[in-house]
Design a protein around this motif. Structure first.
Motif, short mmCIF file in Angstrom:
data_model
loop_
_atom_site.label_atom_id
_atom_site.label_comp_id
_atom_site.label_asym_id
_atom_site.label_seq_id
_atom_site.Cartn_x
_atom_site.Cartn_y
_atom_site.Cartn_z
N THR A 4 19.59 -1.70 -16.39
CA THR A 4 18.45 -1.16 -15.94
C THR A 4 17.44 -2.81 -15.78
O THR A 4 17.90 -3.68 -16.43
CB THR A 4 17.06 -0.71 -16.76
N LEU A 5 16.91 -2.36 -14.19
CA LEU A 5 16.55 -4.10 -14.06
C LEU A 5 15.28 -3.39 -14.09
O LEU A 5 14.38 -2.98 -13.39
CB LEU A 5 17.17 -4.01 -11.98
N GLU A 23 20.86 1.21 -13.41
CA GLU A 23 21.92 0.65 -12.98
C GLU A 23 22.40 -0.02 -11.29
O GLU A 23 22.52 0.26 -10.83
CB GLU A 23 22.88 2.00 -12.57
N PRO A 24 21.17 -1.40 -11.89
CA PRO A 24 20.92 -1.80 -10.24
C PRO A 24 22.13 -2.69 -10.52
O PRO A 24 23.11 -2.57 -11.36
CB PRO A 24 20.38 -2.84 -11.02
N LYS A 25 23.07 -3.26 -9.14
CA LYS A 25 24.46 -3.49 -8.14
C LYS A 25 24.84 -4.64 -9.53
O LYS A 25 23.98 -5.16 -10.56
CB LYS A 25 24.88 -4.16 -7.31
N GLU A 26 26.29 -4.54 -9.81
CA GLU A 26 26.35 -5.58 -10.20
C GLU A 26 26.98 -7.18 -9.91
O GLU A 26 26.96 -6.74 -8.76
CB GLU A 26 28.32 -5.29 -11.26
N ARG A 64 21.90 -1.20 -22.36
CA ARG A 64 20.85 -0.55 -23.21
C ARG A 64 22.31 0.57 -24.25
O ARG A 64 23.49 0.82 -23.33
CB ARG A 64 20.32 0.70 -23.10
N ASN A 65 23.21 0.33 -25.79
CA ASN A 65 23.76 0.87 -26.09
C ASN A 65 23.61 2.27 -26.65
O ASN A 65 22.79 2.30 -27.68
CB ASN A 65 24.66 0.05 -26.70
N VAL A 66 24.16 3.78 -26.44
CA VAL A 66 24.08 4.91 -26.92
C VAL A 66 25.27 5.69 -27.03
O VAL A 66 26.11 6.09 -26.58
CB VAL A 66 23.59 5.58 -25.43
#
Length: 72
Positions: A4-5, A23-26, A64-66
């Motif tokens: 997240t940005l 989900e901002p661009k890579e 963030r890891n879920v």
């Protein structure tokens, strides 16, 4: 992993407003984020409690890891 940005802005009343983009661009660059944030300020689209955005505070990428738990 979810990215997240978070873009934080200063408001007229001294408070901070956070706008989040999932989900901002890579490989987004700081210059691209500053340009986007300045455009948001210049367009005067977002207000919080009637107060306009007056400046850039900070920006960050939150990772963030879920892990799902299998419930019985």
């Amino acid at each position: 992993m979810a990215l997240t940005l978070e873009m934080k802005f200063n408001l007229e009343n001294g408070k901070t407003l956070t706008l989040s983009v999932s989900e901002p661009k890579e490989n987004i660059t700081p210059a691209e984020v500053v340009t986007a944030m300045q455009t948001i300020i210049d367009q005067d689209v977002f207000h919080s409690e009637g107060y306009a955005i007056i400046g850039i505070n900070q920006a960050r990428i939150v990772e963030r890891n879920v892990s799902e738990l299998e419930l019985v």
